[in-house]
Design a protein around this motif. Structure first.
Motif, PDB file in Angstrom:
ATOM      1  N   GLY A  96      33.447  33.111  34.980  1.00 50.78           N
ATOM      2  CA  GLY A  96      34.483  33.718  35.807  1.00 50.78           C
ATOM      3  C   GLY A  96      35.727  32.865  35.875  1.00 50.78           C
ATOM      4  N   GLY A  97      36.631  33.313  36.687  1.00 52.08           N
ATOM      5  CA  GLY A  97      37.888  32.627  36.897  1.00 52.08           C
ATOM      6  C   GLY A  97      38.801  33.558  37.674  1.00 52.08           C
ATOM      7  N   TRP A  98      39.788  33.002  38.338  1.00 52.61           N
ATOM      8  CA  TRP A  98      40.689  33.853  39.119  1.00 52.61           C
ATOM      9  C   TRP A  98      42.083  33.251  39.115  1.00 52.61           C
ATOM     10  CZ3 TRP A  98      43.821  33.175  43.403  1.00 52.61           C
ATOM     11  CH2 TRP A  98      44.362  34.350  43.949  1.00 52.61           C
ATOM     12  N   ARG A  99      43.063  34.111  38.955  1.00 45.96           N
ATOM     13  CA  ARG A  99      44.455  33.764  39.192  1.00 45.96           C
ATOM     14  C   ARG A  99      45.136  34.983  39.794  1.00 45.96           C
ATOM     15  NH1 ARG A  99      46.722  30.252  33.991  1.00 45.96           N
ATOM     16  NH2 ARG A  99      45.310  28.467  34.257  1.00 45.96           N
ATOM     17  N   GLY A 100      45.933  34.752  40.799  1.00 45.75           N
ATOM     18  CA  GLY A 100      46.663  35.835  41.432  1.00 45.75           C
ATOM     19  C   GLY A 100      48.138  35.517  41.487  1.00 45.75           C
ATOM     20  N   SER A 101      48.898  36.411  42.088  1.00 49.19           N
ATOM     21  CA  SER A 101      50.348  36.225  42.190  1.00 49.19           C
ATOM     22  C   SER A 101      50.806  36.636  43.582  1.00 49.19           C
ATOM     23  CB  SER A 101      51.081  37.053  41.133  1.00 49.19           C
ATOM     24  OG  SER A 101      50.772  38.426  41.288  1.00 49.19           O
ATOM     25  N   GLU A 102      51.990  36.193  43.935  1.00 43.81           N
ATOM     26  CA  GLU A 102      52.525  36.508  45.253  1.00 43.81           C
ATOM     27  C   GLU A 102      52.802  37.998  45.398  1.00 43.81           C
ATOM     28  OE1 GLU A 102      56.361  35.241  48.030  1.00 43.81           O
ATOM     29  OE2 GLU A 102      55.838  34.065  46.241  1.00 43.81           O
ATOM     30  N   ILE A 145      28.441  40.256  36.043  1.00 46.48           N
ATOM     31  CA  ILE A 145      28.876  40.181  37.434  1.00 46.48           C
ATOM     32  C   ILE A 145      30.353  40.547  37.465  1.00 46.48           C
ATOM     33  CG2 ILE A 145      28.943  38.787  39.517  1.00 46.48           C
ATOM     34  CD1 ILE A 145      26.134  39.219  38.126  1.00 46.48           C
ATOM     35  N   SER A 146      30.666  41.614  38.176  1.00 46.66           N
ATOM     36  CA  SER A 146      32.043  42.084  38.238  1.00 46.66           C
ATOM     37  C   SER A 146      32.527  42.077  39.684  1.00 46.66           C
ATOM     38  CB  SER A 146      32.165  43.482  37.626  1.00 46.66           C
ATOM     39  OG  SER A 146      33.528  43.849  37.502  1.00 46.66           O
ATOM     40  N   ALA A 147      33.726  42.577  39.884  1.00 48.58           N
ATOM     41  CA  ALA A 147      34.359  42.534  41.204  1.00 48.58           C
ATOM     42  C   ALA A 147      34.889  43.900  41.590  1.00 48.58           C
ATOM     43  CB  ALA A 147      35.504  41.514  41.202  1.00 48.58           C
ATOM     44  N   ALA A 148      34.892  44.149  42.898  1.00 47.69           N
ATOM     45  CA  ALA A 148      35.398  45.420  43.407  1.00 47.69           C
ATOM     46  C   ALA A 148      36.856  45.628  43.021  1.00 47.69           C
ATOM     47  CB  ALA A 148      35.242  45.465  44.926  1.00 47.69           C
ATOM     48  N   ALA A 149      37.571  44.524  42.748  1.00 51.56           N
ATOM     49  CA  ALA A 149      38.980  44.632  42.355  1.00 51.56           C
ATOM     50  C   ALA A 149      39.164  45.460  41.093  1.00 51.56           C
ATOM     51  CB  ALA A 149      39.564  43.231  42.135  1.00 51.56           C
ATOM     52  N   ALA A 150      38.155  45.528  40.247  1.00 46.96           N
ATOM     53  CA  ALA A 150      38.271  46.327  39.020  1.00 46.96           C
ATOM     54  C   ALA A 150      38.439  47.803  39.346  1.00 46.96           C
ATOM     55  CB  ALA A 150      37.045  46.120  38.135  1.00 46.96           C
TER      56      ALA A 150
END
Length: 248
Positions: A96-102, A145-150
């Motif tokens: 996994g990994g995560w990056r977001g933005s403002e 393993i996935s995320a609800a964000a998808a």
């Protein structure tokens, strides 16, 4: 304590060195499986393997340093596991990994480039490398393993959500392969997606004792759900999303 579904099974775990990986190695070892973990951090992987091995009566838990961003290396890993242990009954994908933005307009495509490798390319490589061995198994499972964000992307999460959605689509295509291979009798192997909002573990709680982590899935609960995939018939879970958090 070994249960029937996983006793004697041989399970590969990609991304085994993190908190979710540690919990998963331990749970699969406790269920009687032979577990082969990989991680891009050798020291973290060794610690996770040792914890699972010695915490479960000398269970067969080994670590293998693999570059999952290289298809040939990933194929060689799958071949090596089957040669060493005689079979492969599962691949659990925890990379996994995560990056977001403002905001959406400030999304960096560099974040997409980073996440596409971690979230999508590793799924492509592990699925292509392991699908034949999993099809040969009488209980083969590919677990993403996935995320609800998808399913419900937010403006600040475009790159991450798109990566997870792509990984889900790829995994569902693998499920269609298993469905067609099973013919009229139905699939004997399955590609399954477990969906979380996010994961939480004890160290996170210690760092943020006042946080509620609402809707988060504990890594031990995730590991239990991963093990439970083998308790269900392939036809029931193949090509399915199993929600461990509230469905958006």
């Amino acid at each position: 304590m070994a249960n029937g579904a996983l006793s004697g099974a041989v399970i590969a775990v990609a991304g085994a060195g993190g908190p979710a990986g540690r919990a998963t190695l331990a749970r699969l070892a406790d269920a009687g499986a032979t577990v082969v973990g990989s991680d891009n951090d050798p020291e973290r992987l060794a610690a996770a393997v040792d914890a699972a091995r010695y915490g479960h009566g000398g269970a067969t838990v080994v670590g293998d340093t693999v570059d999952l961003l290289d298809l040939q290396s990933t194929r060689e890993w799958a071949t090596r596991i089957e040669k060493d242990f005689g079979r492969v009954d599962g691949l659990v994908h925890l990379v996994g990994g995560w990056r977001g933005s403002e905001t959406f307009t400030k999304t960096s495509l560099d974040d997409w480039d980073f996440l596409e490798l971690l979230l999508v390319r590793t799924v492509q490589h592990t699925s292509l490398a392991f699908h034949e061995a999993l099809e040969r198994s009488d209980r083969g499972r590919y677990v993403l393993i996935s995320a609800a964000a998808a399913s419900k992307p937010t403006a600040s999460n475009a790159a991450y959500a798109a990566g997870k959605a792509a990984a889900e689509a790829w995994t569902l295509a693998m499920g269609d392969f298993f469905r067609k291979a099973g013919g009229e009798e139905g699939p004997t192997s399955a590609a399954v997606i477990l969906v979380v909002k996010a994961l939480v573990h004890d160290a996170m709680r210690a760092e943020r004792p006042n946080a509620k982590f609402a809707g988060f899935t504990d890594v031990d609960a995730l590991a239990e759900s991963i093990a439970g995939v083998w308790d269900l018939p392939a036809g029931e879970v193949n090509g399915k999303r199993l929600w461990l958090t509230e469905k958006p």
